[in-house]
Design a protein around this motif. Structure first.
Motif, PDB file in Angstrom:
ATOM      1  N   ALA A  45      -9.311  23.688 -26.039  1.00  8.03           N
ATOM      2  CA  ALA A  45     -10.466  22.827 -26.001  1.00  8.03           C
ATOM      3  C   ALA A  45     -11.980  23.324 -24.996  1.00  8.03           C
ATOM      4  O   ALA A  45     -12.429  22.964 -24.917  1.00  8.03           O
ATOM      5  N   GLU A  46     -10.563  23.308 -23.240  1.00 13.09           N
ATOM      6  CA  GLU A  46     -12.138  24.088 -22.226  1.00 13.09           C
ATOM      7  C   GLU A  46     -12.454  25.592 -23.110  1.00 13.09           C
ATOM      8  O   GLU A  46     -13.945  25.533 -22.966  1.00 13.09           O
ATOM      9  N   VAL A  47     -11.412  26.727 -23.813  1.00 16.19           N
ATOM     10  CA  VAL A  47     -12.447  26.968 -24.333  1.00 16.19           C
ATOM     11  C   VAL A  47     -13.385  26.820 -25.012  1.00 16.19           C
ATOM     12  O   VAL A  47     -14.226  27.815 -24.792  1.00 16.19           O
ATOM     13  N   GLN A  48     -12.614  26.258 -25.980  1.00 17.89           N
ATOM     14  CA  GLN A  48     -14.110  26.032 -26.731  1.00 17.89           C
ATOM     15  C   GLN A  48     -15.307  25.620 -26.432  1.00 17.89           C
ATOM     16  O   GLN A  48     -16.583  25.798 -27.186  1.00 17.89           O
ATOM     17  N   ARG A  49     -15.129  24.657 -26.178  1.00 12.68           N
ATOM     18  CA  ARG A  49     -16.344  24.201 -24.802  1.00 12.68           C
ATOM     19  C   ARG A  49     -16.866  25.039 -24.485  1.00 12.68           C
ATOM     20  O   ARG A  49     -18.406  25.128 -24.711  1.00 12.68           O
ATOM     21  N   LEU A  50     -16.491  25.766 -23.575  1.00  9.80           N
ATOM     22  CA  LEU A  50     -17.330  26.964 -22.790  1.00  9.80           C
ATOM     23  C   LEU A  50     -17.831  28.425 -23.824  1.00  9.80           C
ATOM     24  O   LEU A  50     -18.384  28.831 -23.777  1.00  9.80           O
ATOM     25  N   TYR A  51     -17.213  28.405 -24.786  1.00  7.27           N
ATOM     26  CA  TYR A  51     -16.890  29.105 -25.824  1.00  7.27           C
ATOM     27  C   TYR A  51     -18.496  28.503 -26.323  1.00  7.27           C
ATOM     28  O   TYR A  51     -19.324  29.428 -27.035  1.00  7.27           O
ATOM     29  N   GLU A  52     -19.007  27.469 -26.917  1.00  3.81           N
ATOM     30  CA  GLU A  52     -20.107  27.035 -27.547  1.00  3.81           C
ATOM     31  C   GLU A  52     -20.626  26.981 -26.258  1.00  3.81           C
ATOM     32  O   GLU A  52     -21.938  27.367 -27.055  1.00  3.81           O
ATOM     33  N   GLN A  53     -20.744  26.489 -25.467  1.00  4.52           N
ATOM     34  CA  GLN A  53     -22.069  26.546 -23.880  1.00  4.52           C
ATOM     35  C   GLN A  53     -22.483  27.749 -24.597  1.00  4.52           C
ATOM     36  O   GLN A  53     -23.416  28.409 -24.109  1.00  4.52           O
ATOM     37  N   ALA A 188     -11.242  29.868 -17.980  1.00  7.28           N
ATOM     38  CA  ALA A 188     -10.316  29.684 -19.061  1.00  7.28           C
ATOM     39  C   ALA A 188      -9.713  30.148 -19.749  1.00  7.28           C
ATOM     40  O   ALA A 188      -7.826  29.546 -20.778  1.00  7.28           O
ATOM     41  N   ARG A 189      -9.466  31.245 -20.654  1.00  6.23           N
ATOM     42  CA  ARG A 189      -9.558  32.129 -22.069  1.00  6.23           C
ATOM     43  C   ARG A 189      -7.980  32.742 -21.183  1.00  6.23           C
ATOM     44  O   ARG A 189      -6.766  32.412 -21.355  1.00  6.23           O
ATOM     45  N   ALA A 190      -7.758  33.385 -19.823  1.00  3.59           N
ATOM     46  CA  ALA A 190      -6.494  33.550 -19.094  1.00  3.59           C
ATOM     47  C   ALA A 190      -5.593  32.654 -19.209  1.00  3.59           C
ATOM     48  O   ALA A 190      -4.969  32.405 -18.888  1.00  3.59           O
ATOM     49  N   LYS A 191      -6.150  31.319 -18.930  1.00  8.97           N
ATOM     50  CA  LYS A 191      -5.656  30.369 -18.726  1.00  8.97           C
ATOM     51  C   LYS A 191      -4.575  29.900 -20.440  1.00  8.97           C
ATOM     52  O   LYS A 191      -3.512  29.389 -20.300  1.00  8.97           O
ATOM     53  N   LEU A 192      -5.625  29.840 -21.115  1.00  9.78           N
ATOM     54  CA  LEU A 192      -5.384  29.266 -22.464  1.00  9.78           C
ATOM     55  C   LEU A 192      -4.096  30.810 -23.123  1.00  9.78           C
ATOM     56  O   LEU A 192      -3.238  30.147 -23.616  1.00  9.78           O
ATOM     57  N   GLN A 193      -4.247  32.293 -22.360  1.00 10.41           N
ATOM     58  CA  GLN A 193      -3.366  33.129 -22.972  1.00 10.41           C
ATOM     59  C   GLN A 193      -2.292  33.043 -22.144  1.00 10.41           C
ATOM     60  O   GLN A 193      -1.377  33.554 -22.972  1.00 10.41           O
ATOM     61  N   GLY A 194      -2.325  32.740 -21.260  1.00 16.10           N
ATOM     62  CA  GLY A 194      -1.204  32.463 -19.949  1.00 16.10           C
ATOM     63  C   GLY A 194      -0.203  31.651 -20.975  1.00 16.10           C
ATOM     64  O   GLY A 194       1.202  31.500 -20.772  1.00 16.10           O
ATOM     65  N   GLU A 195      -0.756  29.864 -21.385  1.00 15.53           N
ATOM     66  CA  GLU A 195       0.321  29.334 -22.157  1.00 15.53           C
ATOM     67  C   GLU A 195       0.631  29.486 -23.588  1.00 15.53           C
ATOM     68  O   GLU A 195       1.774  29.251 -23.528  1.00 15.53           O
ATOM     69  N   ALA A 196      -0.186  30.229 -24.145  1.00 15.21           N
ATOM     70  CA  ALA A 196       0.204  30.378 -25.182  1.00 15.21           C
ATOM     71  C   ALA A 196       1.544  31.794 -25.390  1.00 15.21           C
ATOM     72  O   ALA A 196       2.312  32.018 -26.497  1.00 15.21           O
ATOM     73  N   ASP A 197       1.398  32.974 -24.389  1.00 16.63           N
ATOM     74  CA  ASP A 197       2.053  33.646 -23.884  1.00 16.63           C
ATOM     75  C   ASP A 197       3.451  32.573 -23.436  1.00 16.63           C
ATOM     76  O   ASP A 197       4.865  33.600 -24.069  1.00 16.63           O
ATOM     77  N   GLN A 198       3.721  32.175 -23.234  1.00 18.08           N
ATOM     78  CA  GLN A 198       4.426  31.194 -22.464  1.00 18.08           C
ATOM     79  C   GLN A 198       6.014  30.704 -23.502  1.00 18.08           C
ATOM     80  O   GLN A 198       6.547  30.613 -23.662  1.00 18.08           O
ATOM     81  N   ASP A 250      -7.452  44.385 -38.900  1.00 16.53           N
ATOM     82  CA  ASP A 250      -8.230  43.940 -37.318  1.00 16.53           C
ATOM     83  C   ASP A 250      -9.316  43.099 -37.669  1.00 16.53           C
ATOM     84  O   ASP A 250     -10.170  44.695 -37.629  1.00 16.53           O
ATOM     85  N   PHE A 251      -9.809  42.730 -36.711  1.00 19.03           N
ATOM     86  CA  PHE A 251     -10.974  42.165 -36.073  1.00 19.03           C
ATOM     87  C   PHE A 251     -10.892  41.780 -34.867  1.00 19.03           C
ATOM     88  O   PHE A 251     -10.652  41.460 -34.361  1.00 19.03           O
ATOM     89  N   ALA A 252     -11.516  42.577 -34.046  1.00 18.23           N
ATOM     90  CA  ALA A 252     -12.239  42.912 -32.999  1.00 18.23           C
ATOM     91  C   ALA A 252     -12.985  41.673 -32.144  1.00 18.23           C
ATOM     92  O   ALA A 252     -13.477  40.994 -32.421  1.00 18.23           O
ATOM     93  N   VAL A 253     -12.526  40.394 -31.932  1.00 18.88           N
ATOM     94  CA  VAL A 253     -12.594  39.199 -31.160  1.00 18.88           C
ATOM     95  C   VAL A 253     -12.385  38.938 -29.738  1.00 18.88           C
ATOM     96  O   VAL A 253     -11.094  39.013 -29.607  1.00 18.88           O
ATOM     97  N   ASP A 254     -13.045  37.908 -28.959  1.00 19.80           N
ATOM     98  CA  ASP A 254     -12.545  38.036 -28.027  1.00 19.80           C
ATOM     99  C   ASP A 254     -11.545  36.813 -27.885  1.00 19.80           C
ATOM    100  O   ASP A 254     -11.296  36.355 -28.737  1.00 19.80           O
ATOM    101  N   ILE A 255     -10.600  36.592 -27.056  1.00 20.88           N
ATOM    102  CA  ILE A 255      -9.385  35.389 -26.411  1.00 20.88           C
ATOM    103  C   ILE A 255     -10.349  34.456 -26.721  1.00 20.88           C
ATOM    104  O   ILE A 255     -11.105  33.956 -26.259  1.00 20.88           O
TER     105      ILE A 255
END
Length: 353
Positions: A45-53, A188-198, A250-255
């Motif tokens: 949710a944080e990434v989505q909010r910041l992504y939109e901002q 926030a992306r780093a945190k999101l990716q970290g939880e996804a990796d877990q 493949d589509f190159a896009v940000d986390i």
């Protein structure tokens, strides 16, 4: 490298991003009805909010930059007009000086009454004098008009220049805001990716993260899986990073980039672990299946109905991935090995990648 219809607003990895595909081993599947994750302090949710901002800040910055450029051009035009008006003023003053000197040489310094007494033809003298008065009046009016125009142009130039400087100052503030949001978004992306990796390491998805869905304005039956992108590794391309040839596009896009359903359908599976990391498979009318792999989060559950353009997850770099991107496949069955080239498949449905 083939490019999509629009360039990404955020920085996108330009080099080819490869995904490593392995044998058919089936990763564990999320059970239907799994508990959705709480949005409180949730990185998705944080990434989505910041992504939109970040998108909004970028749009405002670009609008401000264009407005500043237009205002700068307006100020430059005002400066050119002012310079031209000053040149015309100088020419008028020169004409006035020449006229005064000509008047003096022709007796302009002698009173008109005395000149009439001394003249052999007083009527002709009066006629000439009236013409001279009219010319003098016209010249003086032209000088006054030019002076007024110069004052108005100078005032306009000052206003245009002041507006340009104000826009530049606003753009500096917008650039700083944009940088601040970008820094928060990266964290926030780093945190999101970290939880996804877990989740992938554990082989168990944490549940659907319900994203705030955008207003769907499209009436099209099919859309690309991401809004803005750069195409990287294509279907059936060879590479040293996978055992066989590449099975998707493949589509190159940000986390954290929202990933959307390319068409309406039903969620066949939401899985974690294996080469694809977090990935989703949809079944569409007509018997085709689409896969969305290397995600950072899933926003749907198995068995769920989805609409064209609905956000079903967020891109990432889970599984055997060399960098953030979306690995997308079109399949004839839900399983790896039945893929077809997505580019002509999309083209047949009116979508140009």
């Amino acid at each position: 490298m083939r490019q999509g219809p629009r360039r990404p607003r955020n920085a996108v990895i330009a080099s080819a991003l490869l995904c490593v595909l392995v044998a058919l081993g089936g990763p564990p599947t999320l059970t239907p009805g799994a508990q959705a994750a709480d949005d409180t302090d949730d990185p998705s949710a944080e990434v989505q909010r910041l992504y939109e901002q970040a998108s909004a800040a970028t749009q405002r910055y670009e609008e401000g930059r264009r407005a500043a450029a237009a205002q700068e051009a307006k100020a430059q035009r005002a400066e050119l007009l002012l310079a031209r008006e000053r040149g015309e003023m100088a020419a008028l003053h020169a004409d006035l000086g020449r006229y005064a000197r000509a008047q003096y040489r022709s007796g302009g310094g002698i009173p008109i009454t005395l000149r009439m007494l001394l003249s052999d033809d007083p009527d002709a003298l009066m006629h000439g004098q009236r013409a001279a008065w009219q010319a003098d009046l016209a010249l003086n009016n032209a000088v006054d008009k030019s002076r007024r125009a110069e004052r108005e142009l100078a005032d306009g130039e000052r206003r245009a220049t002041a507006a340009w400087h104000a826009l530049q100052a606003d753009n500096v503030r917008l650039a700083e805001l944009k940088q601040t949001i970008a820094a928060k978004l990266e964290t926030a992306r780093a945190k999101l990716q970290g939880e996804a990796d877990q989740s992938v390491a554990a082989g168990r998805c944490r549940g659907a993260v319900r994203l705030d869905q955008p207003e769907l304005r499209t009436t099209r039956a099919w859309v690309p899986p991401v809004d803005t992108y750069v195409l990287s590794a294509g279907f059936d391309s060879a590479g040293a990073h996978w055992a066989h040839r590449h099975t998707g596009q493949d589509f190159a896009v940000d986390i954290g980039t929202p990933v959307r359903a390319v068409g309406s359908g039903r969620v066949v599976s939401v899985s974690c672990g294996g080469a694809f990391g977090i990935h989703i498979v949809l079944r569409h009318p007509g018997g085709y299946y689409t896969q969305y792999a290397h995600l950072a989060s899933a926003a749907v559950e198995q068995g769920e109905e989805v609409r064209t353009g609905q956000w079903i997850g967020q891109s990432g770099t889970t599984g055997n991935s060399t960098g953030p991107h979306l690995h997308f496949e079109v399949r004839l069955t839900p399983y790896l090995g039945s893929g077809i080239d997505p580019v002509p498949w999309f083209a047949e449905r009116g979508v140009t990648l």
